[in-house]
Scaffold this motif. Structure first.
Motif, PDB file in Angstrom:
ATOM      1  N   TRP A 165      -0.980 -10.280  -6.820  1.00 40.75           N
ATOM      2  CA  TRP A 165      -0.428 -10.344  -5.464  1.00 40.75           C
ATOM      3  C   TRP A 165      -1.553 -10.415  -4.439  1.00 40.75           C
ATOM      4  O   TRP A 165      -1.485 -11.132  -3.454  1.00 40.75           O
ATOM      5  N   VAL A 206      -0.189  -7.053 -11.742  1.00 36.44           N
ATOM      6  CA  VAL A 206       0.627  -7.654 -10.704  1.00 36.44           C
ATOM      7  C   VAL A 206       0.015  -7.382  -9.334  1.00 36.44           C
ATOM      8  O   VAL A 206       0.103  -8.215  -8.436  1.00 36.44           O
ATOM      9  N   LEU A 207      -0.661  -6.249  -9.187  1.00 38.70           N
ATOM     10  CA  LEU A 207      -1.320  -5.988  -7.912  1.00 38.70           C
ATOM     11  C   LEU A 207      -2.450  -6.979  -7.670  1.00 38.70           C
ATOM     12  O   LEU A 207      -2.596  -7.525  -6.575  1.00 38.70           O
ATOM     13  N   PRO A 242      -9.431  -5.150  -0.335  1.00 42.46           N
ATOM     14  CA  PRO A 242      -9.641  -3.928  -1.123  1.00 42.46           C
ATOM     15  C   PRO A 242      -8.979  -3.995  -2.491  1.00 42.46           C
ATOM     16  O   PRO A 242      -9.619  -3.713  -3.512  1.00 42.46           O
ATOM     17  N   LEU A 243      -7.730  -4.430  -2.526  1.00 38.45           N
ATOM     18  CA  LEU A 243      -7.034  -4.488  -3.808  1.00 38.45           C
ATOM     19  C   LEU A 243      -7.699  -5.483  -4.732  1.00 38.45           C
ATOM     20  O   LEU A 243      -7.873  -5.227  -5.922  1.00 38.45           O
ATOM     21  N   LEU A 274       7.276  -2.294  -7.019  1.00 41.58           N
ATOM     22  CA  LEU A 274       6.321  -3.336  -6.640  1.00 41.58           C
ATOM     23  C   LEU A 274       6.948  -4.707  -6.768  1.00 41.58           C
ATOM     24  O   LEU A 274       6.758  -5.586  -5.924  1.00 41.58           O
ATOM     25  N   PHE A 275       7.717  -4.877  -7.824  1.00 43.70           N
ATOM     26  CA  PHE A 275       8.349  -6.164  -8.050  1.00 43.70           C
ATOM     27  C   PHE A 275       9.281  -6.498  -6.889  1.00 43.70           C
ATOM     28  O   PHE A 275       9.245  -7.604  -6.341  1.00 43.70           O
ATOM     29  N   TYR A 327       0.833  -1.203   0.000  1.00 44.50           N
ATOM     30  CA  TYR A 327       0.000   0.000   0.000  1.00 44.50           C
ATOM     31  C   TYR A 327       0.865   1.250   0.000  1.00 44.50           C
ATOM     32  O   TYR A 327       0.486   2.269  -0.581  1.00 44.50           O
ATOM     33  N   PRO A 362       0.479  -3.417 -16.533  1.00 44.31           N
ATOM     34  CA  PRO A 362       1.260  -4.375 -15.744  1.00 44.31           C
ATOM     35  C   PRO A 362       1.094  -4.165 -14.253  1.00 44.31           C
ATOM     36  O   PRO A 362       1.042  -5.147 -13.500  1.00 44.31           O
ATOM     37  N   ILE A 363       0.970  -2.911 -13.815  1.00 46.93           N
ATOM     38  CA  ILE A 363       0.840  -2.673 -12.386  1.00 46.93           C
ATOM     39  C   ILE A 363      -0.458  -3.248 -11.856  1.00 46.93           C
ATOM     40  O   ILE A 363      -0.490  -3.933 -10.833  1.00 46.93           O
ATOM     41  N   VAL A 386       5.153   5.551 -13.461  1.00 45.55           N
ATOM     42  CA  VAL A 386       4.197   4.476 -13.271  1.00 45.55           C
ATOM     43  C   VAL A 386       4.595   3.271 -14.104  1.00 45.55           C
ATOM     44  O   VAL A 386       4.521   2.130 -13.669  1.00 45.55           O
ATOM     45  N   VAL A 393       6.626  -0.139 -11.213  1.00 41.55           N
ATOM     46  CA  VAL A 393       6.670  -1.576 -11.477  1.00 41.55           C
ATOM     47  C   VAL A 393       7.880  -2.200 -10.796  1.00 41.55           C
ATOM     48  O   VAL A 393       7.774  -3.235 -10.128  1.00 41.55           O
ATOM     49  N   ARG A 404       6.617 -12.232   2.901  1.00 45.44           N
ATOM     50  CA  ARG A 404       5.352 -11.573   3.179  1.00 45.44           C
ATOM     51  C   ARG A 404       5.313 -10.936   4.556  1.00 45.44           C
ATOM     52  O   ARG A 404       4.713  -9.877   4.736  1.00 45.44           O
ATOM     53  N   ILE A 457       3.466 -12.327 -12.332  1.00 38.14           N
ATOM     54  CA  ILE A 457       4.865 -11.992 -12.563  1.00 38.14           C
ATOM     55  C   ILE A 457       5.212 -12.193 -14.035  1.00 38.14           C
ATOM     56  O   ILE A 457       5.923 -11.391 -14.643  1.00 38.14           O
ATOM     57  N   ASN A 488      -3.226 -13.652  -3.168  1.00 36.99           N
ATOM     58  CA  ASN A 488      -2.475 -14.441  -2.192  1.00 36.99           C
ATOM     59  C   ASN A 488      -2.546 -15.927  -2.507  1.00 36.99           C
ATOM     60  O   ASN A 488      -2.831 -16.746  -1.658  1.00 36.99           O
ATOM     61  N   MET A 535       2.655   5.906  -5.757  1.00 40.38           N
ATOM     62  CA  MET A 535       2.120   6.144  -7.092  1.00 40.38           C
ATOM     63  C   MET A 535       1.132   7.298  -7.066  1.00 40.38           C
ATOM     64  O   MET A 535       1.047   8.076  -8.018  1.00 40.38           O
ATOM     65  N   ASP A 591      -6.089  -9.958  -0.118  1.00 42.15           N
ATOM     66  CA  ASP A 591      -6.072  -8.561   0.312  1.00 42.15           C
ATOM     67  C   ASP A 591      -7.322  -7.921  -0.289  1.00 42.15           C
ATOM     68  O   ASP A 591      -7.328  -7.536  -1.449  1.00 42.15           O
ATOM     69  N   MET A 638       7.390  -7.339  -3.793  1.00 40.18           N
ATOM     70  CA  MET A 638       6.759  -8.663  -3.809  1.00 40.18           C
ATOM     71  C   MET A 638       7.767  -9.789  -3.711  1.00 40.18           C
ATOM     72  O   MET A 638       7.407 -10.916  -3.375  1.00 40.18           O
ATOM     73  N   PHE A 698      -0.042   1.408 -17.118  1.00 37.42           N
ATOM     74  CA  PHE A 698      -0.815   1.022 -15.941  1.00 37.42           C
ATOM     75  C   PHE A 698      -1.151  -0.466 -15.925  1.00 37.42           C
ATOM     76  O   PHE A 698      -1.347  -1.044 -14.871  1.00 37.42           O
ATOM     77  N   PHE A 741      -0.074 -15.516  -8.746  1.00 28.60           N
ATOM     78  CA  PHE A 741       1.176 -14.766  -8.586  1.00 28.60           C
ATOM     79  C   PHE A 741       2.146 -15.106  -9.709  1.00 28.60           C
ATOM     80  O   PHE A 741       2.774 -14.214 -10.289  1.00 28.60           O
ATOM     81  N   LYS A 779      -7.762 -15.385   2.352  1.00 27.80           N
ATOM     82  CA  LYS A 779      -6.549 -14.666   2.726  1.00 27.80           C
ATOM     83  C   LYS A 779      -6.193 -13.580   1.735  1.00 27.80           C
ATOM     84  O   LYS A 779      -5.067 -13.065   1.751  1.00 27.80           O
TER      85      LYS A 779
END
Lengths: 482, 101, 170, 432
Positions: free
Chosen positions: D203, D199-200, D149-150, C69-70, C28, D195-196, C61, C66, C77, D215, D206, C34, D147, C73, D193, D211, D145
């Motif tokens: 992720w 990936v979000l 909101p995302l 974020l990568f 987050y 790819p972001i 962005v 990216v 965790r 990636i 979970n 961002m 996330d 991740m 935007f 994932f 498990k």
């Protein structure tokens, strides 16, 4: 031209590596890099020798100034780059990715040279980044060594902050004067409205902070010992003797000349920073156990000496030449000292002062190199360090007529030199008068070459310093006098 | 343009202070990187704002350069952080302690 | 006086900058970063510099966020959610930030740049292109060197040494 | 008699209807109307034919064809129409829906199957509506498990980014939602935007398969963005502008694909990779990683992602048309109608056929739209075709193609463009 040679070779090296599809062959890439550096340095020297370079074009409108000031710094930094490359012959023998390593050294050298030549804040900034970013990678090049990585991360964080502050300062200067050209900025600052002066001071402070991180001035020096100790020793030579000097090159162009137009007591501020810097550096150096860490603190101290010249520049004609001279001398002295450490690290795997006992017998040539460079750093008379310090302190005393605080700088400098002689002497005593009983070790040939060259340099210009002083005097911009 | 120059500069100054606060307080390598990015962006905002009010294209040019440089810097910084993470399984700068003195 | 779009943008930018540093989860935090970068792009649009704005979004962005974020991740965790810091240090930091903000803000407000507005037309982005090629071409070359050096360096650093030998063997 | 369903009583049914009607009337009069008045107070109402059109007036006009036409006309030129319907999202979603159906049917024919067959009797043309209804009525399952909101926001963002992309594409002269000067750069900003978001969302689920897929999508999109951008630079060099409308208009004589076939090919291949189409559909490789980053989506969330990806497909195809195929340019389909026909109508024996308020759109507009849709459909066809023909390739092969071959080819294309400019073929004084 220099950029073209070095940049092309720097980019070409990894490509060659990919094309050859093999690892190793350290010598091959080192030879190419060395050839490029030699070509560049001979080009610059020949330009200077033939007298085709203009004296000092700080206030010209070109983006890149082809002047003596730039050439002077370029020579100093290219010498350092050559030192680094040569000493890497020995250091990189068993390590991986030599092509990338040498190409990064070349790119960083391009950056340093262009910082010296830059006459526009945009070019200055981009060159500054070109100088810094490869050194972040180089500092962390030993991927399996935690201390190398830690050094790199610390160096990176402070370096990134420094460049961010420099952009901010440039943005303020640009906003106040409406141009990014250094000459335009100087003119604009001189004609500034009174209500804008605080902002201009803020810009100046940010410039000093940004460059100061690289130069290792005292409030901004905390990353420096860690970074110098952790990085691979040839890279440390590059950092201490090269990028640091580029910081001074940028400072000469921007802070001193640009801010000379602001008729405020910035000089006193610089003087206070100078005294703090040299005192902290030298006092902390006394307590160090590791030779590279000690040299790191000593180079903080030397940053203080050089800053004396910048501080009294408005009041004395010999101040800036003194600074330039000390920049060149310090580049050579510190460069050879770190190269000698490369020798001890490759041969004995240590830079710890206690383990260097009996070095005079085990590695005589390296020990001579360390001894002469330490003596020169301390400013012992027949060596070149003496002359540059003499010019610097003389300028400070000379400036006493205009600025009553200036002679105190000279006194502080002399006291600090005496202190430094004490701990240098301690190292020399360890090397020559104590014995560890070890056998004589074979010294890497590349390091012998560097030591031989630079001992020759230091002694020769120590005995006969006139040409260097002449060169420094013609390189220093003269338009600065009030 | 209804906005004044000083408004933009104030926002930029606020971002600068937030970024410096982050660098001073945070010990997480990634967060320190965030803070550096914030400072660079504050400077870019300043540059473009001044460029608009002069008006001149130099500030925008420098902002473009600075954005590109920031990208290069982040690439190198993240690579260093990844190396550190492989070594320590942690990204806390305070835990990378091998150099003392 | 500032218009509502400006106020909204400045609130968004500053709040998300603080959130980027303070949110517990790094993911987050990256999203909030961002937000800051997007807010800055919005400011660029307000300043009639669409070229820089689009460049900002495309670069920050498209690549920086990216990358960040990568990396986030890749990290374990649990680490994404842990946040260790010294409370006293933090308090001092907040105080320092407020003092710096107030003093710098005072300098800016009381200096001569307050009250400047402009009615002049904005610079066309074609002028930037001309600038790049005519005046700043050395910087452009240096920029190319910066990027190539950063890419090769980052690749060498981030390459995993423990697995690549196996791959080469196979 | 089942216990679950109570017995139907007509009186109860009527009572329920009356109760509902009562409450509707009460709520509208007491809450709805005042609220509408308050809203209307702040809305600038349009002035048409000299009359201020309030909603009530508009309702009365709509019952009268002659008065309704100007109303319709003014609505057709409004921003809301542009964003929601014609060059904007509605049109794109329609094309996307058509694409989905055509894809299934065409693949079936290619592989000697029948494809959708029963729904809607004739060749299963109502299959899509059926699928949509199914997706809407399904329960949305969120992994425990995840996330949350995302996970919930990601599909919406995906559709939003696709819609923003569509908004930048000009369909006919002047028919574009957002006509920005730096349009091409804005397109790249929007593409960044995807790819972001991918990936979000990957992720946030979970879970392993999303994932891995996310990636992979990240690698693929980021590495193909570079040749994508480089391949467009040739066009920018030749036209000297970043505005998509101007780029399309510059090809009135000759589409750039003729001069720069390499650039067009590189762009097309990158487009396939950005769209995750076979042979580059590694992020959702169903035989290896279930459904890639879409694995955990269910119900309408899955539907939204699908909608977004097909809208994105339309947008990329349209961008290809604008950049390389000359946009809407092409010969007119039929000669322009006579003025008198429009003004006074056509005498057909005893009756006179005339519609007041014509023409709604110009002839050029129709011609342009038809050309544009035809060209886009052709490009979409070529995007769909590999799915029936090619196998999926491995990730290392994909990245090798992207980094080594396509970037080199894109540079070749740039040099071709530079050569054309310097040789004087294109540009001021040139042939085109």
């Amino acid at each position: 031209m220099v950029t073209a040679i070095l940049g092309a070779v720097g980019v070409a090296l990894p490509v060659i590596n990919v094309l050859r599809r093999e690892s190793g062959s350290n010598m091959f890439y080192a030879a190419i890099a060395l050839g490029a550096l030699a070509a560049a340095i001979s080009y610059v020297v020949s330009q200077v020798a033939m007298g085709t370079v203009a004296a000092s074009q700080v206030l010209s409108g070109d983006v890149v100034a082809d002047d003596l000031l730039g050439a002077f710094f370029a020579i100093a930094m290219l010498i350092v780059a050559v030192f680094t490359t040569v000493s890497s012959f020995a250091y990189m023998r068993e390590r991986r990715y030599p092509a990338v390593y040498y190409s990064l050294i070349l790119l960083s050298a391009v950056g340093m040279v262009m910082v010296a030549y830059a006459n526009d804040l945009v070019v200055l900034f981009v060159a500054w980044e070109l100088m810094s970013i490869p050194t972040y990678v180089l500092a962390g090049f030993n991927k399996r060594d935690p201390s190398s990585n830690e050094a790199a991360i610390k160096y990176f964080m402070f370096g990134a902050l420094a460049s961010a502050l420099i952009v901010y300062a440039i943005s303020l200067a640009y906003g106040l004067t409406g141009t990014t050209d250094i000459a335009g900025v100087v003119a604009g600052m001189a004609a500034l409205d009174a209500s804008l002066v605080p902002l201009a001071l803020l810009a100046g402070a940010l410039f000093v902070a940004g460059f100061g991180f690289k130069m290792g001035l005292v409030p901004f020096h905390m990353w420096l010992p860690d970074a110098y100790e952790g990085s691979p020793p040839p890279v440390t030579a590059l950092l201490a003797a090269g990028t640091k000097k580029a910081g001074f090159a940028a400072a000469v162009r921007v802070v001193v000349i640009g801010m000379a137009a602001l008729s405020v007591d910035w000089a006193l501020a610089l003087a206070i920073i100078a005294v703090m810097t040299m005192t902290v550096g030298n006092v902390a150096a006394v307590m160090q156990k590791s030779l590279s860490r000690m040299l790191a603190y000593s180079s903080i101290g030397h940053a203080g000496y050089i800053l004396i010249g910048l501080a009294v520049a408005p009041y004395s004609a010999t101040a800036l030449p003194g600074s330039l001279l000390h920049v060149l001398n310090h580049a050579v002295m510190k460069g050879v000292a770190f190269v000698a450490i490369v020798g001890t690290v490759t041969a004995l795997a240590t830079a710890h002062i206690d383990r260097l006992r009996g070095l005079g017998r085990r590695m005589p040539i390296t020990a001579v190199g360390i001894t002469v460079s330490l003596l020169a750093l301390a400013g012992v008379p027949p060596l070149n360090g003496f002359w540059s310090k003499l010019v610097l302190f003389g300028a400070a005393i000379d400036a006493g007529a205009a600025a009553p605080w200036a002679p105190w700088l000279a006194i502080a400098g002399v006291l600090n030199s005496a202190l430094s002689l004490a701990y240098y002497g301690w190292v020399i005593r360890k090397m020559y008068f104590e014995d560890s009983g070890g056998e004589r070790v074979r010294e890497p040939r590349a390091i012998i070459a560097v030591v031989a060259f630079s001992v020759g340099f230091m002694v020769a210009f120590g005995v006969y310093p006139e040409p260097l002083i002449q060169l420094a005097q013609s390189a220093a911009p003269a338009s600065l006098m009030p | 343009m209804t906005n004044e120059l000083v408004d933009f500069t104030l926002v930029s100054v606020a971002l600068l202070c937030v970024g410096i606060y982050g660098l001073a307080v945070k010990r997480n390598a990634l967060r320190m990187l965030f803070a550096v990015e914030i400072v660079i962006n504050a400077a870019n905002l300043n540059l473009v704002a001044f460029a608009r009010f002069v008006p001149d294209s130099g500030g925008q040019t420098l902002a473009l350069f600075s954005i590109a440089v920031a990208a290069a810097e982040v690439a190198v910084g993240l690579a260093l952080i990844i190396v550190a993470y492989r070594m320590y399984r942690d990204i806390d700068v305070a835990k990378f302690g091998t150099l003392r003195g | 006086m500032a218009d509502p779009a400006f106020l909204a943008l400045s609130v968004l930018t500053i709040v998300s900058a603080i959130a980027a540093l303070e949110l517990r989860s790094l993911v987050y935090g990256a999203i909030a970063l961002m937000g800051t970068l997007g807010g800055i792009a919005g400011f660029f649009l307000l300043l009639d510099s669409p070229f820089v704005a689009m460049f900002q979004i495309a670069v920050y962005v498209g690549s920086i966020a990216v990358l960040i974020l990568f990396t986030v991740m890749l990290v374990r965790r649990e680490l994404i959610f842990t946040k260790v810091e010294d409370p006293r240090r933090r308090l001092a930091g907040v105080g320092l930030m407020l003092v710096a903000m107030a003093s710098l803000g005072a300098i800016v407000v009381h200096s001569g740049i307050s009250g400047i507005t402009t009615e002049e037309p904005a610079v066309d982005f074609r002028a930037i292109g001309a600038d790049f090629l005519v005046r700043y071409w050395p910087a452009l070359i240096l920029m190319g060197l910066v990027l190539s050096g950063a890419v090769t360096g980052a690749m060498v650093l981030a390459r995993r040494e423990d697995t690549e030998d196996d791959q080469r063997a196979s | 008699m089942s216990v679950i369903a109570p017995r139907f009583k007509f009186s109860e049914f009527v009572k329920a209807i009356i109760e509902n009607a009562f409450w509707i009337i009460v709520v509208t009069t007491l809450v709805g109307l005042p609220l509408a008045m308050i809203v209307l107070f702040y809305v600038d109402l349009p002035v048409i034919d000299g009359a201020l059109v309030t909603p009530f007036l508009a309702l009365t006009w709509l019952s009268h064809p002659e008065l309704a036409l100007p109303l319709l006309k003014s609505f057709l030129t409004s921003d809301a129409f542009r964003i929601l319907a014609f060059p904007g999202f509605g049109f794109a979603a329609l094309v996307a829906a058509g694409t989905i159906f055509v894809e299934r049917k065409m693949l079936a024919k290619l592989q000697l199957r029948v494809g959708p067959f029963y729904c809607g009797k004739i060749e299963g043309i109502l299959q899509l509506a059926g699928d949509g209804l199914k997706l809407i009525s399904k329960e949305i399952i969120i992994p425990a498990k995840a996330d949350k909101p995302l996970f919930i926001v990601a599909p919406l963002l995906f559709v939003g980014a696709a819609a923003a992309f569509v908004a930048l594409i000009p369909v006919a002269p002047g028919w574009v939602v957002a006509d920005v000067d730096v349009g091409l750069l804005a397109v790249f900003a929007v593409i960044g935007f995807f790819p972001i978001i991918t990936v979000l969302s990957a992720w946030s689920a979970n879970s392993k398969f999303p994932f891995i897929g996310g990636i992979r999508a990240l690698y693929q999109m980021v590495s193909f963005e570079i040749p994508l951008i480089l391949s467009c630079l040739g066009v920018v060099l030749l036209t000297g502008t970043l505005n998509l409308t101007e780029i399309a208009q510059s090809q009135a004589v000759i589409p750039w694909i003729v001069l720069m076939p390499i650039g067009a090919i590189v762009f097309f291949i990158c487009m396939l990779a950005e769209l995750e189409r076979i042979p580059f559909d590694l992020p959702e490789a169903e035989s290896e990683i279930v459904a890639g980053w879409l694995t955990e989506f269910s119900g309408m969330m899955y539907g939204l992602v699908q909608l977004g990806s097909y809208v994105k497909l339309y947008a990329f195809s349209a961008l290809f048309v604008v950049l390389f195929l000359g946009g809407w340019s092409g010969p007119a389909f039929w000669p322009p109608l006579e003025e008198s026909l429009l003004e006074s109508g056509q005498e057909l024996g005893p009756i006179r056929l005339q519609l007041p308020g014509l023409p709604l759109f110009s002839q050029e507009f129709f011609s342009a739209v038809i050309w544009f849709v035809l060209k886009t459909a052709a490009v979409i066809f070529f995007v769909l075709l590999p799915r029936g023909v090619f196998p999926r390739i491995r990730i290392d092969m994909l990245l090798r193609i992207g980094w080594y071959k396509l970037i080199a080819l894109a540079f070749v294309n740039i040099f071709v463009a530079l050569g054309l400019v310097y040789a004087g073929v294109v540009g001021p004084g040139g042939i085109f």
